[in-house]
Design an enzyme around this catalytic site. Structure first.
Site, PDB file in Angstrom:
ATOM      1  N   LEU A 125       1.030  -1.106   0.108  1.00 36.86           N
ATOM      2  CA  LEU A 125       0.137   0.210   0.093  1.00 36.86           C
ATOM      3  C   LEU A 125       0.914   1.276  -0.153  1.00 36.86           C
ATOM      4  O   LEU A 125       1.175   1.742   1.043  1.00 36.86           O
ATOM      5  CB  LEU A 125      -0.941  -0.006   1.118  1.00 36.86           C
ATOM      6  CG  LEU A 125      -1.907  -1.294   1.163  1.00 36.86           C
ATOM      7  CD1 LEU A 125      -2.678  -1.046   2.473  1.00 36.86           C
ATOM      8  CD2 LEU A 125      -2.563  -1.486   0.329  1.00 36.86           C
ATOM      9  N   ASP A 126       1.126   1.881  -1.467  1.00 35.76           N
ATOM     10  CA  ASP A 126       2.078   2.805  -1.462  1.00 35.76           C
ATOM     11  C   ASP A 126       1.601   4.158  -0.601  1.00 35.76           C
ATOM     12  O   ASP A 126       0.175   4.446  -0.968  1.00 35.76           O
ATOM     13  CB  ASP A 126       2.366   3.122  -2.752  1.00 35.76           C
ATOM     14  CG  ASP A 126       3.390   4.252  -3.137  1.00 35.76           C
ATOM     15  OD1 ASP A 126       4.495   4.038  -2.806  1.00 35.76           O
ATOM     16  OD2 ASP A 126       2.833   5.388  -3.571  1.00 35.76           O
ATOM     17  N   ALA A 127       2.434   4.715   0.117  1.00 31.18           N
ATOM     18  CA  ALA A 127       2.016   6.204   0.608  1.00 31.18           C
ATOM     19  C   ALA A 127       0.748   6.138   1.361  1.00 31.18           C
ATOM     20  O   ALA A 127      -0.027   7.220   1.200  1.00 31.18           O
ATOM     21  CB  ALA A 127       2.166   7.330  -0.500  1.00 31.18           C
TER      22      ALA A 127
END
Length: 582
Positions: free
Chosen positions: A238-240
């Site tokens: 889960l990017d950023a």
């Protein structure tokens, strides 16, 4: 599809009420189920219970772009598949392919189409070929999309449902509390069919933040998760994720709704037939990062973001004091959770994880050393308008070219291998950036060509040239890769290196970083002891506390260790894994 229990539906309703208190909850619940489990998908009757079965000591991950290797003839994903099978198969079993979708900037993190593979890399068949042989991690870039994406183009034209897909604000709003990872202006003015708007851009003006206040945004990302899973992805990053929920007057980071969305995704994964691990990417101070474990109900795995800067400080300064102090305060991962340990990634060496752990003077010493080794520094904006270092841009191999006090000393390889050996020994799953495995130097030409600091650590190898370099055992690339593979192979055979095996921090003096690991069945102990200094060190045997009557061996050197002897000798940067089950 197996019928989901009333308990599941009740828990899902509770999470949706936290995120969308105005509902309608019953309708949203069914939409979430349909999005994540479309017709033909299978669910578990009960949630996968929190335990240690999602990973083992055999798990190691390599982090790479899909086009790290190119030759001008073959699809880069074909070359990557060849590299993985030719050089890593049987040693490393997992691969994180950084965003492999069509994009416009940020080397993949400004996605234009989440449902397609970038045609310059290959296609879904190539992705499935790799996922059929390696545990595949993909990125869910869920905070923002490209300004050239179909979603944003439809927003500009006022087309439903995308006209409500993006975060809007006014330049007159009080945005002074918003936490920023960049120095660019937060808002971008755009002309739309509905008039002039100002859209939210946490990272860059080509990366437009989506609005999770709109349930349709959440539903669309759940459909994308399912698409990835159907193509063999088994770890979803889960990017950023920390930035996904915005509320005016707040920091717009780590808000309760953000944590509720992570809990919702975790619950869906735990009910999925596929064994999917959810990994959160939150490059923030240590305590904030740890919050994404929740109460064993958020991320299965979190990055150990404090490790890279603290490890770098230890090897550059020759003292393990701060590394020791941090590790002593770190809680063991809860049952069903694990740390992802790394020293380098496609980004720079983040320094936010060292906030409160290193002094300003100590960070300044690291920055001076990094710059002397050809590195760069990227900044972030503070609420008062000032700037502060956010990350160090340099390959980890070149970051360890010299020490703070002594400069270059011919011990770069030894110092670097010591850093990576520590990553292997710690509680958690180790991950290695491909340019660490290959001892890739700084790509200053890439920085000059792109004007982007991070390009220094994103070299594109000509694959024939790389293979030639690796075929010569005297090159630094071949030497480092061989040594890394040897130690990873040793590690994967030790039960005491299970990601959730017991860990205890030893106090062996400033020049030594030592931990004791014990297997979950208490059958194997490993004393992982590392000299982080450029000096010879003598360690009294009594300080290690080896039990007499057992046969002890150093797994790395193969040397038999007699617990009745007086001392243990360490050359500069020497590492010993002393075990009773060699």
């Amino acid at each position: 599809m197996t019928r989901l229990s009333s308990q599941f539906r009740s828990r899902l309703d509770g999470l949706l009420e936290q995120i969308y208190p105005d509902g309608p909850i019953a309708d949203l619940r069914e939409q979430v189920i349909d999005a994540f489990w479309p017709e033909g998908s299978k669910t578990r009757a009960r949630a996968r219970t929190g335990g240690t079965g999602l990973w083992s000591e055999k798990d190691t991950i390599v982090i790479t772009y899909g086009n790290t290797m190119v030759d001008g003839q073959h699809k880069p994903l074909d070359l990557l598949n060849d590299f993985l099978n030719r050089y890593l198969k049987g040693v490393i079993n997992g691969v994180h392919i950084l965003p492999f979708f069509p994009f416009t900037s940020d080397d993949g993190f400004a996605v234009t189409d989440y449902r397609a593979v970038n045609s310059t890399l290959g296609d879904w068949e190539d992705i499935e070929r790799i996922s059929g042989q390696f545990r595949l991690m993909s990125d869910l870039v869920l905070n923002h999309v490209s300004s050239m994406s179909h979603w944003f183009s439809a927003y500009l034209q006022g087309h439903e449902p995308y006209d409500k897909f993006f975060v809007e604000a006014s330049p007159r709003d009080d945005l002074s509390s918003v936490v920023r990872p960049r120095t660019t202006p937060l808002l971008r003015e755009v002309a739309t069919a509905n008039g002039t708007k100002h859209v939210w851009c946490t990272f860059s003006h080509d990366q437009i933040d989506v609005d999770f206040h709109n349930p349709e945004v959440l539903l669309e990302f759940l459909r994308i998760m399912r698409l990835h899973m159907d193509h063999g992805v088994r770890v979803i990053r889960l990017d950023a994720v920390a930035f996904i929920w915005k509320e005016l007057g707040t920091s717009c980071v780590h808000l309760p709704q953000t944590h509720a969305i992570v809990r919702l995704m975790r619950m869906l994964c735990d009910y999925a037939e596929e064994r999917v691990v959810l990994l959160t990417e939150t490059n923030v101070p240590n305590a904030e990062n740890l919050s994404y474990f929740g109460n064993r109900n958020e991320a299965h795995m979190i990055y150990n973001f404090s490790l890279p800067p603290l490890l770098l400080h230890a090897l550059l300064s020759g003292t393990s004091v701060h590394l020791n102090q941090w590790l002593m305060r770190m809680p063991p991962a809860q049952l069903g959770c694990a740390y992802l340990n790394f020293s380098a990634s496609h980004d720079g060496i983040g320094v936010r994880g060292a906030e409160g752990l290193l002094s300003g003077e100590e960070l300044g010493q690291i920055i001076k050393s990094v710059r002397a080794s050809g590195g760069l520094v990227s900044m972030r904006s503070l609420p008062d308008g000032s700037e502060k270092p956010y990350e160090l841009n340099i390959t980890y191999f070149d970051a360890l070219k010299a020490t703070i006090e002594g400069g270059e000393d011919g011990k770069q390889i030894e110092r670097f291998l010591c850093s990576q050996t520590i990553v292997m020994a710690l509680e958690g799953v180790p991950a290695f950036y491909i340019h660490s495995l290959l001892a890739t130097p700084n790509d200053l030409a890439g920085v000059e060509k792109t004007g982007i600091n991070r390009a220094i650590n994103r070299h594109r190898w000509d694959y024939p040239s790389l293979r030639n370099a690796l075929s010569d055992e005297n090159t630094v690339h071949a030497r480092v890769l061989a040594a890394m593979k040897d130690r990873i192979e040793i590690r994967t055979a030790q039960k005491a290196f299970h990601p959730n095996a017991t860990q205890f921090t030893m106090q062996l003096g400033e020049q030594i970083f030592g931990i004791w690991r014990q297997s979950q069945d208490r059958d194997q102990s490993i004393f992982a002891i590392h000299n982080v200094s450029d000096q010879n060190v003598t360690l009294p045997m009594i300080s290690v506390n080896l039990i007499d009557g057992e046969d002890w061996v150093d797994l790395i050197s193969g040397e038999t260790i007699d617990p009745r002897s007086h001392d243990l000798e360490f050359a500069p940067y020497q590492c010993r894994w002393i075990t009773n089950r060699g």
